[in-house]
Each structure stands twice: as structure tokens, then as C-alpha cells.
Design a protein around this motif. Sequence first.
Motif, PDB file in Angstrom:
ATOM      1  N   SER A   1       0.926  -1.039  -0.194  1.00 19.29           N
ATOM      2  CA  SER A   1      -0.052   0.313  -0.172  1.00 19.29           C
ATOM      3  C   SER A   1       0.725   1.682   0.055  1.00 19.29           C
ATOM      4  O   SER A   1       0.790   2.702  -0.414  1.00 19.29           O
ATOM      5  CB  SER A   1      -0.865  -0.282   1.678  1.00 19.29           C
ATOM      6  OG  SER A   1      -1.054   1.173   0.953  1.00 19.29           O
TER       7      SER A   1
ATOM      8  N   PHE B   1      -4.498   6.726  -8.254  1.00 20.72           N
ATOM      9  CA  PHE B   1      -4.957   6.396  -7.470  1.00 20.72           C
ATOM     10  C   PHE B   1      -5.503   7.470  -6.416  1.00 20.72           C
ATOM     11  O   PHE B   1      -6.388   6.860  -5.688  1.00 20.72           O
ATOM     12  CB  PHE B   1      -3.496   5.419  -6.610  1.00 20.72           C
ATOM     13  CG  PHE B   1      -3.672   3.414  -7.475  1.00 20.72           C
ATOM     14  CD1 PHE B   1      -5.195   2.875  -6.814  1.00 20.72           C
ATOM     15  CD2 PHE B   1      -3.320   3.794  -8.470  1.00 20.72           C
ATOM     16  CE1 PHE B   1      -4.452   1.957  -7.733  1.00 20.72           C
ATOM     17  CE2 PHE B   1      -3.026   2.496  -9.514  1.00 20.72           C
ATOM     18  CZ  PHE B   1      -3.882   1.728  -8.648  1.00 20.72           C
TER      19      PHE B   1
ATOM     20  N   THR C   1      -5.383   0.680  -3.205  1.00 17.74           N
ATOM     21  CA  THR C   1      -6.529   1.930  -3.026  1.00 17.74           C
ATOM     22  C   THR C   1      -6.330   3.070  -1.243  1.00 17.74           C
ATOM     23  O   THR C   1      -7.184   3.500  -1.392  1.00 17.74           O
ATOM     24  CB  THR C   1      -7.692   1.766  -3.136  1.00 17.74           C
ATOM     25  OG1 THR C   1      -8.114   0.591  -2.844  1.00 17.74           O
ATOM     26  CG2 THR C   1      -7.833   0.615  -4.438  1.00 17.74           C
ATOM     27  N   ASP C   2      -5.957   2.026  -0.555  1.00 17.08           N
ATOM     28  CA  ASP C   2      -5.359   2.730   0.501  1.00 17.08           C
ATOM     29  C   ASP C   2      -4.361   3.213   0.735  1.00 17.08           C
ATOM     30  O   ASP C   2      -3.963   3.536   2.262  1.00 17.08           O
ATOM     31  CB  ASP C   2      -6.228   1.848   2.101  1.00 17.08           C
ATOM     32  CG  ASP C   2      -5.590   0.311   2.077  1.00 17.08           C
ATOM     33  OD1 ASP C   2      -4.022   0.456   0.800  1.00 17.08           O
ATOM     34  OD2 ASP C   2      -5.429   0.007   2.516  1.00 17.08           O
TER      35      ASP C   2
ATOM     36  N   PRO D   1     -11.973   6.646  -9.064  1.00 16.13           N
ATOM     37  CA  PRO D   1     -12.370   5.473  -8.392  1.00 16.13           C
ATOM     38  C   PRO D   1     -11.245   4.276  -9.426  1.00 16.13           C
ATOM     39  O   PRO D   1     -11.545   4.066 -10.278  1.00 16.13           O
ATOM     40  CB  PRO D   1     -13.282   5.346  -8.321  1.00 16.13           C
ATOM     41  CG  PRO D   1     -14.875   6.669  -8.310  1.00 16.13           C
ATOM     42  CD  PRO D   1     -13.079   7.482  -9.416  1.00 16.13           C
ATOM     43  N   TYR D   2     -11.099   2.829  -8.479  1.00 15.54           N
ATOM     44  CA  TYR D   2     -10.303   1.881  -8.939  1.00 15.54           C
ATOM     45  C   TYR D   2     -12.085   0.653  -8.952  1.00 15.54           C
ATOM     46  O   TYR D   2     -12.819   0.515  -8.123  1.00 15.54           O
ATOM     47  CB  TYR D   2      -9.087   0.563  -8.279  1.00 15.54           C
ATOM     48  CG  TYR D   2      -8.573   0.035  -8.906  1.00 15.54           C
ATOM     49  CD1 TYR D   2      -7.610  -0.125 -10.043  1.00 15.54           C
ATOM     50  CD2 TYR D   2      -8.629  -1.534  -8.693  1.00 15.54           C
ATOM     51  CE1 TYR D   2      -7.854  -0.737 -10.678  1.00 15.54           C
ATOM     52  CE2 TYR D   2      -8.009  -2.123  -8.835  1.00 15.54           C
ATOM     53  CZ  TYR D   2      -7.596  -2.670  -9.926  1.00 15.54           C
ATOM     54  OH  TYR D   2      -6.708  -3.527 -10.410  1.00 15.54           O
TER      55      TYR D   2
ATOM     56  N   ALA E   1      -5.472  -3.210  -6.465  1.00 21.33           N
ATOM     57  CA  ALA E   1      -6.816  -3.058  -5.517  1.00 21.33           C
ATOM     58  C   ALA E   1      -6.083  -2.548  -4.499  1.00 21.33           C
ATOM     59  O   ALA E   1      -6.660  -2.228  -3.493  1.00 21.33           O
ATOM     60  CB  ALA E   1      -7.547  -4.448  -5.200  1.00 21.33           C
TER      61      ALA E   1
ATOM     62  N   ARG F   1      -2.131   8.895   2.048  1.00 24.97           N
ATOM     63  CA  ARG F   1      -2.581  10.271   0.998  1.00 24.97           C
ATOM     64  C   ARG F   1      -1.400  11.010   1.093  1.00 24.97           C
ATOM     65  O   ARG F   1      -1.581  12.008  -0.116  1.00 24.97           O
ATOM     66  CB  ARG F   1      -4.453  10.983   1.671  1.00 24.97           C
ATOM     67  CG  ARG F   1      -4.650  11.325   0.514  1.00 24.97           C
ATOM     68  CD  ARG F   1      -5.641  12.027   0.645  1.00 24.97           C
ATOM     69  NE  ARG F   1      -6.428  12.637  -0.014  1.00 24.97           N
ATOM     70  CZ  ARG F   1      -6.862  12.301  -1.517  1.00 24.97           C
ATOM     71  NH1 ARG F   1      -7.245  11.151  -1.935  1.00 24.97           N
ATOM     72  NH2 ARG F   1      -7.354  12.561  -2.182  1.00 24.97           N
TER      73      ARG F   1
ATOM     74  N   SER G   1     -12.470  -5.152  -8.838  1.00 31.55           N
ATOM     75  CA  SER G   1     -12.924  -5.584  -7.485  1.00 31.55           C
ATOM     76  C   SER G   1     -11.716  -6.415  -7.764  1.00 31.55           C
ATOM     77  O   SER G   1     -11.064  -7.818  -8.349  1.00 31.55           O
ATOM     78  CB  SER G   1     -13.760  -5.584  -7.178  1.00 31.55           C
ATOM     79  OG  SER G   1     -14.529  -6.943  -7.940  1.00 31.55           O
TER      80      SER G   1
END
Length: 241
Positions: free
Chosen positions: A29, A152, A168-169, A156-157, A165, A172, A160
Amino acid sequence: MMRSLLVAIGFLTRLPVPASVYDDARAKSESLAWYPAVGLLLGALLFAFAWLLRNTSPLLASSLVVLVWVALTGALHLDGLADSADAWIGGMGDREKTLTIMKDPRCGPAGVVALVLVLLLKFAALASVDNLPWIALLLAPMLARASLTTLFLTTPYVRSGGIGAGLTDAPRSTCVLALAVSAALCVFCGWSGVLALVVAILVFALWRHACLNRLGGFTGDTAGALAEMIEVAVLVALAVR
């Protein structure tokens, strides 16, 4: 921090990294913030290779640089470009059909044409400038991968369980800092760097708008297509300025 950098290097290039780094979900991530740095590393390697070829014919040197460029990335984003080209034309404006075509491993005529045009434009842009400009080789890969970080953060990605995937978190604040440093580096390079930054932002905005209209977001393939389009747009812009 080091593990997340290694994940980014391992994913975006074919440079060897320890296989164990991929087992760390947090590092995966956090790797998104390192994408611009990996692009800069890639650009530095390309510039070093181009410097070694400084006394070689511009045509031969440019073709070898493009060859090494593809080899270092494993054609990762070129694959996304080809899939996106096939899907955008074959999908006929339909979201589900577009997503289905992008999952097809076969490359259709539109994909082949897109690959040929992008590689040809990269070669021609590099060959048209004496001594293979260092700014172009450094900034094009960096801005292309910075665009993925931006994508990202802002879009929106939609796939799924897809390859992106786990990004996405991503944190930031760290990603924003990386993007700010990338933009500052462009400004530091003078008018050529500012031009490269403006061109990258324009291509990003246009492709993001197209992806939102067709898909409601983006996929790994459209992200790869974005990276290739920004690389070639920056190279061409700096060649014709």
C-alpha cells in the motif's frame, strides 16, 4: 519505508528485489508514494545508458534506448496500452463490454497499432534531438509514474480484486508529498520541465475524463495506458518545443 520502495521497484521494473517484500500488505500500500521516485530511477538509468551511447549514431542510440526502456519495465504499461486500445474501440461505448475485452489476453489490431505508434513516436522524439536530452529521459518516466499515484488518489478503481486493489488505501499525505516533490523537480528544470509538467497534467485530465465517462473509474490496464501516453506526450513535446 525501504520495503515499500522495493515493492514499487519490483512492480514497476524488472530490477531484482527480494521476493519476501511482496508478503507485506502494508508495504504494498505504501509503495504508491514511491512510484514517482521509481520513475526517476528508471529515467536515470536510461540517461546513463544514453550517455554511454553519446558517440553513436542518433538513430541507433535512440532505438537502443527504447529497447532498454521496454526491457527495464517488462513492457508492463505497454500491455495496458494495447488492452485499452482494443477495449476502447471494441467496447463500442459499452462499459461491461469494454471491461470484458480488457481481460482478454489476446492483442487485437487496435492494440498492435497503438504499440507500434507509441514505440515509433518515442524513437522519433529521442532521435530528433541531439545527444538524447537528459531532461526528457528523466522527466518522462517520472511524470508517467507520478500520474499513476495521482490516479489512485483521485479516481475510483473499478476492478475488484485487480492488481491495483491493494493500492487504494495508500497513505494520502505521503503520496501528496511525493507528487509535490515531483512537480518541484519539474519547475527546477526550467521551462522544459514546466512544459513537461503541463503536458502530463493535460494528458492525465483528458484520459481520466474518458475513463470516468466509459467505466466510472479506471483499471490497471487504463492506468498502464495513461503512463505510456504521458511518456510519449512529454517526449514529443520536448522534442518539438
